[in-house]
Write a protein that holds these residues in place. Structure first.
Motif, PDB file in Angstrom:
ATOM      1  N   GLY A  62      25.385 106.535 -46.168  1.00  0.00           N
ATOM      2  CA  GLY A  62      25.807 107.720 -46.893  1.00  0.00           C
ATOM      3  C   GLY A  62      26.169 108.902 -46.018  1.00  0.00           C
ATOM      4  O   GLY A  62      26.963 109.739 -46.418  1.00  0.00           O
TER       5      GLY A  62
ATOM      6  N   THR B 139      26.185 106.467 -53.023  1.00  0.00           N
ATOM      7  CA  THR B 139      26.918 106.936 -51.842  1.00  0.00           C
ATOM      8  C   THR B 139      28.005 105.930 -51.448  1.00  0.00           C
ATOM      9  O   THR B 139      28.941 106.282 -50.747  1.00  0.00           O
ATOM     10  N   GLU B 172      25.806 116.321 -52.171  1.00  0.00           N
ATOM     11  CA  GLU B 172      24.698 115.364 -52.201  1.00  0.00           C
ATOM     12  C   GLU B 172      23.372 116.067 -51.885  1.00  0.00           C
ATOM     13  O   GLU B 172      22.340 115.766 -52.479  1.00  0.00           O
TER      14      GLU B 172
END
Lengths: 163, 343
Positions: A62, B139, B172
């Motif tokens: 991520g 993600t 995020e």
């Protein structure tokens, strides 16, 4: 079933890791790096380390990989061009890799791993949290201070001149 | 009527038909996956129609009216049309990357539903890292979007992909921090535990009551994560034509489109589970409460989209790092004090 899953993930890790260093298109290399890191998360799940697996995906896929892809996209010099796989440091690099391989194999052979028969605790996340706040509080705090220093450093570097 | 006993009855039926436990587990798991998948596909088609209706009524139009009652079958027809279209891959595209991008986006959009509690006992698998699993798996969507941007070999697609990457990485952080407040109070990341901690007190134990700031931060960050107006810069039509999906057509375009609406339902379902008490509620069966609350959240997101103008790129980044992030830290400190005081 468990053995099959293990071999599947191991196969994916090895193939994708090889692809990362041998592919000529650097964007493809980055994608295979993601596959490699994701397969490592799969191995963590098999070892009942779900928290570690989720964090592995969150941090490496991520954040780190996205930054790498971002850098590739922004570097016009790299875009759409084949990168050379070897350069003049081939022999030095190969020698260092062999030393690393030897020391890893030696360590794995000589270490006696403690094997426990009973299954691991179901609430591993809870245990990790408790350990971080009790037994390992000093390393935890040290890492926090280090990360804070890195953050401040990044802000100082990114700050525009004259502001 | 609760749905969990029906699933248990089907499982018992499989056992009584002479299947071994392992085989019955396998069959019921595959059946459950197919059930959730088809449910979400139908839901996504409904949401596309609903969005068109809402946008039309906000702009004093009718929207689709021709196929079925108030055009309710319009998106079914649109989907059938997209399936029949030719699947075009541009000649200069990076073929492998171009092919896998919609697959990754589509799969990740559905993978989050493993840990979402649809009702009492209606959860595919109650992982003890529940909420962290959803954050981690979503993600991957961003990787799919960047692959679409790169693989298309088109400057608009590339710009769209890069914008979405920068946006999702920035938002995020406040998103995770806002959810962390709830995890601190609950003491668990399992979705079932989070819902159970909010039951009772006639709805006054919902996390939104104690953490309104966390809820507001979550909703703003989730809107940005789902790439919706006012944060839809990755597909800003006036600047980028269509964004990362510009070169896609037919089935692959439909996959991106469905995934976008499934993602919108996902962020609403997480808001329901984490802040709005999940499936807790009086009289009606639990799955109806879950669906009702989630659709209400979806309506709020659609309402945002058709009433707010789009932000500029620099405003977007400044808002994430200079407003939302400090507020998220304030929320964490407040929740910490609250948790100590409650003890």
């Amino acid at each position: 079933m468990e053995a099959f899953t293990f071999y599947l993930f191991s196969f994916l890790i090895i193939i994708s890791a090889l692809a990362v260093v041998t592919m000529r298109n650097i964007f493809h290399c980055a994608l295979f790096l993601i596959l490699c890191l994701f397969s490592v998360a799969g191995i963590f799940v098999m070892l009942h380390a779900e928290f570690l697996a989720a964090v592995q995906v969150l941090i490496y896929v991520g954040a780190v990989s996205i930054l790498i892809i971002f850098a590739i996209m922004l570097t016009s010099r790299l875009a759409g061009r084949d990168a050379p796989v070897v350069n003049e440091q081939f022999f030095l690099g190969g020698f260092m890799s062999l030393v690393l391989l030897f020391s890893l194999v030696y360590t794995l052979k000589e270490t006696i791993f403690r094997v426990v028969a009973e299954p691991p605790a179901p609430q591993s996340t809870l245990r990790i949290g408790q350990m971080l706040m009790t037994d390992y509080v000093l390393p935890f705090e040290l890492v926090s201070v280090l990360l804070l220093a890195v953050l401040i450093g990044a802000i100082v570097l990114a700050r525009r001149e004259g502001n | 009527m609760e749905l969990a006993p029906i699933f248990a009855w089907i499982y018992d039926l499989l056992i009584s038909l002479g299947l071994s436990v392992a085989l019955a587990d396998l069959v019921s798991q595959i059946g459950l996956a197919v059930f959730v998948f088809s449910l979400l596909c139908v839901l996504a088609l409904f949401l596309v129609w609903w969005e068109r209706k809402i946008s039309a009524h906000i702009q004093q139009r009718f929207g689709p009216m021709m196929t079925g009652w108030h055009g309710v079958f319009q998106t079914v027809m649109d989907a059938l049309k997209l399936l029949q279209k030719e699947d075009i891959t541009p000649t200069v595209a990076d073929r492998g990357v171009f092919f896998w991008a919609p697959v990754i986006v589509f799969t990740c959009a559905f993978a989050a539903y493993i840990v979402i509690p649809f009702g009492k006992g209606l959860i595919v698998s109650d992982l003890n890292i529940g909420i962290l699993y959803i954050i981690a798996i979503t993600t991957f969507t961003i990787i799919g979007l960047m692959m679409a941007g790169w693989g298309s070999n088109n400057k608009y697609a590339l710009l769209g992909g890069m914008r979405s990457a920068a946006q999702v990485v920035s938002y995020e952080v406040p998103l995770v921090l806002s959810i962390m407040g709830v995890v601190m109070v609950t003491g668990s990341m399992s979705m079932n535990d989070i819902v159970a901690a909010q039951s009772g007190w006639a709805g006054f134990r919902w996390n939104i009551i104690f953490q309104p700031l966390g809820f507001v931060i979550y909703i703003i960050a989730a809107t940005a994560e789902a790439n919706r107006t006012p944060f839809d810069l990755p597909e800003a039509e006036q600047e980028l034509v269509a964004g990362f999906n510009i070169e896609y057509s037919g089935m692959k375009f439909a996959m991106f489109f469905l995934a976008e609406f499934v993602n919108m339902f996902t962020v609403s379902a997480i808001a329901t589970t984490v802040f709005l008490g999940g499936w807790n509620g009086p009289l009606l069966p639990s799955w109806m409460w879950f669906l009702g609350k989630t659709l209400a959240m979806v309506f709020v997101l659609m309402w945002f989209r058709w009433t707010f103008p789009r932000l500029r790129v620099d405003q977007l980044m400044e808002f994430a790092w200079k407003v939302l992030l400090p507020l998220a830290f304030v929320n964490i400190i407040y929740v910490g004090v609250l948790a100590l005081w409650l003890k």
